[in-house]
Structures are given as structure tokens and as C-alpha cells.
Enzyme design. Structure first.
Site, PDB file in Angstrom:
ATOM      1  N   CYS A  52      -0.306  -2.678  15.115  1.00  0.00           N
ATOM      2  CA  CYS A  52      -0.112  -2.350  13.706  1.00  0.00           C
ATOM      3  C   CYS A  52      -0.650  -3.456  12.801  1.00  0.00           C
ATOM      4  CB  CYS A  52       1.375  -2.141  13.445  1.00  0.00           C
ATOM      5  SG  CYS A  52       1.760  -1.970  11.697  1.00  0.00           S
ATOM      6  N   CYS A  80       3.488   8.436   1.388  1.00  0.00           N
ATOM      7  CA  CYS A  80       3.964   7.467   2.381  1.00  0.00           C
ATOM      8  C   CYS A  80       4.118   6.143   1.639  1.00  0.00           C
ATOM      9  CB  CYS A  80       2.951   7.370   3.519  1.00  0.00           C
ATOM     10  SG  CYS A  80       3.361   6.111   4.732  1.00  0.00           S
ATOM     11  N   CYS A 127      -1.605   5.832  10.240  1.00  0.00           N
ATOM     12  CA  CYS A 127      -0.419   5.145  10.738  1.00  0.00           C
ATOM     13  C   CYS A 127      -0.822   3.830  11.391  1.00  0.00           C
ATOM     14  CB  CYS A 127       0.276   6.000  11.793  1.00  0.00           C
ATOM     15  SG  CYS A 127       1.208   7.328  11.078  1.00  0.00           S
ATOM     16  N   CYS A 158       4.784  -5.125  15.815  1.00  0.00           N
ATOM     17  CA  CYS A 158       4.211  -4.159  16.769  1.00  0.00           C
ATOM     18  C   CYS A 158       2.721  -4.499  16.953  1.00  0.00           C
ATOM     19  CB  CYS A 158       4.377  -2.730  16.260  1.00  0.00           C
ATOM     20  SG  CYS A 158       6.091  -2.343  15.871  1.00  0.00           S
ATOM     21  N   GLU A 212       0.830  -1.204   0.000  1.00  0.00           N
ATOM     22  CA  GLU A 212       0.000   0.000   0.000  1.00  0.00           C
ATOM     23  C   GLU A 212       0.864   1.254   0.000  1.00  0.00           C
ATOM     24  OE1 GLU A 212      -4.123  -1.588   1.840  1.00  0.00           O
ATOM     25  OE2 GLU A 212      -2.757  -0.681   3.268  1.00  0.00           O
ATOM     26  N   CYS A 243       5.678  -7.194   7.472  1.00  0.00           N
ATOM     27  CA  CYS A 243       6.729  -6.669   8.354  1.00  0.00           C
ATOM     28  C   CYS A 243       7.035  -7.701   9.432  1.00  0.00           C
ATOM     29  CB  CYS A 243       6.280  -5.358   9.001  1.00  0.00           C
ATOM     30  SG  CYS A 243       7.563  -4.611  10.032  1.00  0.00           S
TER      31      CYS A 243
HETATM   32  S1  SF4 Z   1       4.610  -0.219  13.096  1.00  0.00           S
HETATM   33 FE1  SF4 Z   1       4.006  -1.909  11.745  1.00  0.00          FE
HETATM   34  S2  SF4 Z   1       5.110  -1.603   9.826  1.00  0.00           S
HETATM   35 FE2  SF4 Z   1       6.109  -0.316  11.410  1.00  0.00          FE
HETATM   36  S3  SF4 Z   1       7.741  -1.621  12.253  1.00  0.00           S
HETATM   37 FE3  SF4 Z   1       5.947  -1.964  13.568  1.00  0.00          FE
HETATM   38  S4  SF4 Z   1       4.937  -3.765  12.651  1.00  0.00           S
HETATM   39 FE4  SF4 Z   1       6.364  -2.966  11.098  1.00  0.00          FE
END
Ligand code: SF4
Length: 350
Positions: free
Chosen positions: A120, A106, A340, A117, A93, A113
């Protein structure tokens, strides 16, 4: 398999052309056609080179590396989120945000990933693969072409943030190679001071940026001011603990003389108390720092709630009393999941 011409920095393209008997200025013309003005005319030697070497099944390809699968607009029409398909079927994206007189893109640096986190959406989907440099460059070309189509008056892509899907410093070499192309004044020409690399705390990458004196802005996502608090939100901090991360930031600041931006997702009842703001201020003491406070954007896999305006302002007031500048970020593109932490390569109908 032909290499994408978008993977070549200017000097490499020039070498390829000169090795094929062309003159160095032909590189400037070809680069202009690739990155600025597709209607740029070629003199016959370059026309012949392009016909011989560029295209499907030839030495290089300039086939589009990204295909638009969906193009969602937020209800206020200020944010567009593109779901883009890559050649191998992976999806990423890219988000375009409009502000008065300027635009910010962005871009993603990985499919998925590995950092995990907890709040996220990308982290919730896991790691798929690194993006190649040309796939990062292609996202910028895509948003530029979307801006060109939008209006007869060329709209300005002013800022680029590497805060889409993925951890940029986990894909360091491809990210830096892409930025070298994106920032080159002969092409897209985005000033390095308008490009921000975001990291959740990959310490070796921060130290490498410092050692190489890379000219881009650095944004470090903290979210917690104690080891325990941060580890609950950012699992990678077990590998690179907070103390090590802050030490790397101090080294970065001393080596580069640059300000560091710290990102703090405000989660109600989790990391938004005045006491936690005071801990954060203590942690950043002596650093040239600016804190971006981002009320949590909703994602399906995390039950936390965004901090309300009053608590966010109280948090900010504590930072201000300690001399730490900060900004409470506006929520952008939430209704199309372009905020975000909300990016996730799920195809939705527009
Ligand atoms: S916020 Fe999301 S995209 Fe960014 S490092 Fe953490 S898991 Fe990865």
C-alpha cells in the site's frame, strides 16, 4: 482559534443556538445551508447570529477546510482523484467513482497510515496524523460540490467508503463523530447502510463498533488465511493475530446481525492459489460474509503483480463451492493512482 462549525453534530449546534437566544428550528435552517443548499435564506435572528459568530476570527469558522491542489481524471473519465491540502499543510486524497446512475466517494481518515501494509502506497509513507471529524466531513462536502458543478441535474452521491488514506479504526472517535454528521437525515443524509468502514484488523475497534451497535457496514482486509501469510503482508497482524481478528468478527456478526465484507488483494503467486482460497473459505465458515477480491494495484514500493483473470476466477470458484459469496472488483482509476492501496499524497500535475 475558532472551532469549525462542521465539527458540531446537530444536537450540539442546536444547543449553541438556543444558548444564544435562538429557537431550535434555526438549527435546521443553518444545517440545511451548511449541508444541502448554500442558498438557503436566513430569518433576521439567524442572519445576525451568523454575522456575529461565523467567519474568520469569530466564534466558529466555516472556512473551507480542504483546498484542491490537483484534480485528476482517469482516462475513462469515471474516476476523479482530488489531492486536498489541509490547514496545516498536510495533504490527503479523496476519490470519486462514477457508476451508472450513482457515485461513490472514498475518503481519507488519516494523513498517512501507521499500519504499514506492504503493498500500500499510504502505508509506505508512514503515519502523519489523525484527521479531525470536520476534515472527514469536508471531503464529503467537497465531492458533493464537485458533483453539483459537473451537471445541472443533481448527481447522486450514493455510497461512502472509508477506504482512502489511513486506518479508520485507529482514528475511531473522529470517524464516528464525522459519520454521525454525514448520516444525519437533516443534512447530507447518506444512509448508514450505504457507508462502509474499512479496517485492516484493529480488533478493539471492531469490538467497539459491535458494542456500540454502530449502523455502518464493516469491511475487513484479510489478504492472508494463515497467520504467517497474513503477517507477511499486514504487519499489524503481529499485534492482533488472525485468530483474534476472526473471533472479533464472529462477535461483531453475532452482536449486530450484520454481514461482514472481507477484502482480499489478489497478488500473483502470493495469496491466489486454489488451496489458499480453500483456507479462506474454512476461516470464514459460519460467518455471514462476502469476499471482495481485488487484483493488486501497482505501487512503486512493492514488486508484486496482480493475479490474472483466469486465476482470480478459479479462486472465486473455490469460494463459491464452499458457499462463500464473492465479487471480483473491477480495476478503477489505476492510471491516476486512485485504485485501492495506491493513494499517496504526492502532488502531480493534472
Ligand atoms: S491498506 Fe494502506 S491505508 Fe489501509 S491500513 Fe494498510 S497501510 Fe493503512
Amino acid at each position: 482559534m475558532p472551532r469549525s462549525i462542521l465539527s458540531l453534530p446537530y444536537s450540539a449546534l442546536e444547543r449553541e443556538l438556543v444558548a444564544d437566544g435562538l429557537k431550535p428550528p434555526h438549527a435546521r435552517t443553518l444545517w440545511k445551508a451548511l449541508y444541502r443548499d448554500p442558498a438557503t435564506a436566513f430569518l433576521p435572528p439567524l442572519q445576525r447570529w451568523v454575522a456575529e459568530h461565523l467567519g474568520p476570527g469569530k466564534r466558529f469558522t466555516h472556512e473551507p477546510l480542504v483546498e484542491v491542489l490537483t484534480d485528476l481524471k482517469s482516462s475513462d473519465l469515471q474516476t476523479r482523484k482530488f489531492l486536498l491540502g489541509l490547514e496545516d499543510g498536510q495533504k490527503i486524497e479523496t476519490v470519486l467513482m462514477g457508476y451508472p446512475g450513482r457515485f461513490t466517494a472514498c475518503v481519507s481518515t488519516q494523513a498517512g497510515c501507521a499500519m504499514g501494509c506492504v503493498f500500500c502506497a499510504t502505508g509506505q509513507m508512514g503515519f502523519v496524523r489523525h484527521l479531525r471529524a470536520e476534515e472527514i466531513v469536508a471531503q464529503v462536502l467537497h465531492v458533493q460540490s464537485a458533483l453539483r458543478q459537473r451537471s445541472a441535474v443533481p448527481a447522486l452521491l450514493r455510497n461512502l467508503v472509508l477506504m482512502g488514506m489511513g486506518e479508520p479504526l485507529h482514528n475511531y472517535d473522529n470517524v464516528i463523530a464525522a459519520l454521525q454528521i454525514i448520516a444525519d437525515p437533516r443534512g447530507i443524509a447518506l444512509a448508514p447502510s450505504r457507508i462502509s468502514i474499512s479496517t485492516v484488523g484493529v480488533v478493539p475497534g471492531i469490538l467497539r463498533l459491535a458494542e456500540e451497535k454502530q449502523p455502518y457496514n464493516l469491511a475487513v482486509s484479510l489478504h492472508g488465511a494463515t497467520e504467517e501469510q497474513r503477517a507477511a503482508l499486514v504487519p499489524i497482524s503481529r499485534r492482533w493475530p488472525l485468530a483474534e481478528l476472526i473471533a472479533a468478527c464472529r462477535t461483531y456478526g453475532e452482536t449486530t446481525g450484520r454481514k461482514i465484507f472481507f477484502e482480499w488483494t489478489l497478488i500473483a503467486g502470493t495469496n491466489d492459489s486454489p488451496a489458499q482460497a480453500a483456507q479462506l473459505a474454512g476461516l470464514l465458515s459460519g460467518l455471514d460474509a462476502h469476499v471482495n477480491l481485488i487484483p493488486l494495484n501497482p505501487t512503486g514500493g512493492f514488486s508484486g503483480m496482480a493475479t490474472g483473470t483466469a486465476a482470480a476466477e478459479q479462486f472465486q470458484a473455490v469460494l463459491m463451492e464452499s458457499g462463500i459469496p464473492s465479487t471480483i472488483r473491477q480495476l478503477r482509476g489505476i492510471d491516476v493512482a486512485a485504485g485501492c492501496g495506491q493513494l499517496k499524497a504526492a502532488q502531480r500535475s493534472s
